[in-house]
Design an enzyme around this catalytic site. Structure first.
Site, short mmCIF file in Angstrom:
data_model
loop_
_atom_site.label_atom_id
_atom_site.label_comp_id
_atom_site.label_asym_id
_atom_site.label_seq_id
_atom_site.Cartn_x
_atom_site.Cartn_y
_atom_site.Cartn_z
CB SER A 136 -7.40 5.58 -6.27
OG SER A 136 -8.49 6.43 -6.47
CE1 TYR A 161 -4.46 9.63 -6.76
CE2 TYR A 161 -6.80 9.30 -7.11
CZ TYR A 161 -5.66 9.09 -6.36
OH TYR A 161 -5.71 8.33 -5.23
CE LYS A 165 -2.81 6.22 -5.82
NZ LYS A 165 -1.84 5.70 -4.87
#
Length: 169
Positions: A136, A161, A165
């Protein structure tokens, strides 16, 4: 006839579109999904049913969760015993909402980091050494320059988040 690719999160938007491209290139495709970000359908996920109609090719599907090593082992074992040894994994299965990750960080670490580690451990158990990881842009944090490229520093993540990643990269 060709190589077999396991697509995690294969019933989701990006996963199902990847499956179409793999089938066009004559790969055998096995999909897994836990339906957190996709719809179950009647017998198989609606997205996978549509992929099969669009391509005229079969997709093997298993309901499985990357946070459960035993469900992953079953997928690898059933595939191998059915004559489809998994050659590569394309890993899309992840929780993906930045705002939700701030409200529920442990849920994101558990699924995205621990779940990915589970997947890689099971891959090692079955001798699968190739993985394509869907990362991402959040791994870059606030960009120091635009456009962001591969030389841009990573790791200055601003949310759980993005951190999950980055950890898995």
């Amino acid at each position: 006839t060709g190589k077999t690719v396991l697509v995690t999160g294969g019933a989701g938007y990006v996963g199902s579109h990847c499956v179409i491209e793999l089938l066009k290139e004559d790969f055998n495709v096995i999909c897994i999904d836990n339906f957190v970000n996709s719809h179950k359908g009647v017998e198989i996920p609606e997205s996978i049913s549509r992929v099969q109609v669009l391509t005229g090719k079969h997709v093997t599907f298993f309901e499985a969760d990357i946070t459960n090593k035993d469900s992953l082992r079953q997928v690898f074992s059933k595939s191998q015993s059915g004559g489809q040894r998994i050659d590569c994994v394309i890993h899309f299965a992840a929780l993906k909402a930045v705002g939700e990750s701030c409200a529920l960080p442990l849920k994101y670490y558990g699924n995205n980091a621990t779940g990915s580690a589970n997947l890689m451990e099971v891959m090692m158990e079955f001798g699968v050494t190739r993985i394509v990881f869907s990362s991402s842009a959040t791994v870059y944090g606030q960009p120091q320059y635009l456009p962001v490229d591969e030389k841009h520093p990573t790791g200055n993540c601003t949310n759980p988040y993005g951190k999950t990643k980055f950890f898995m990269e």
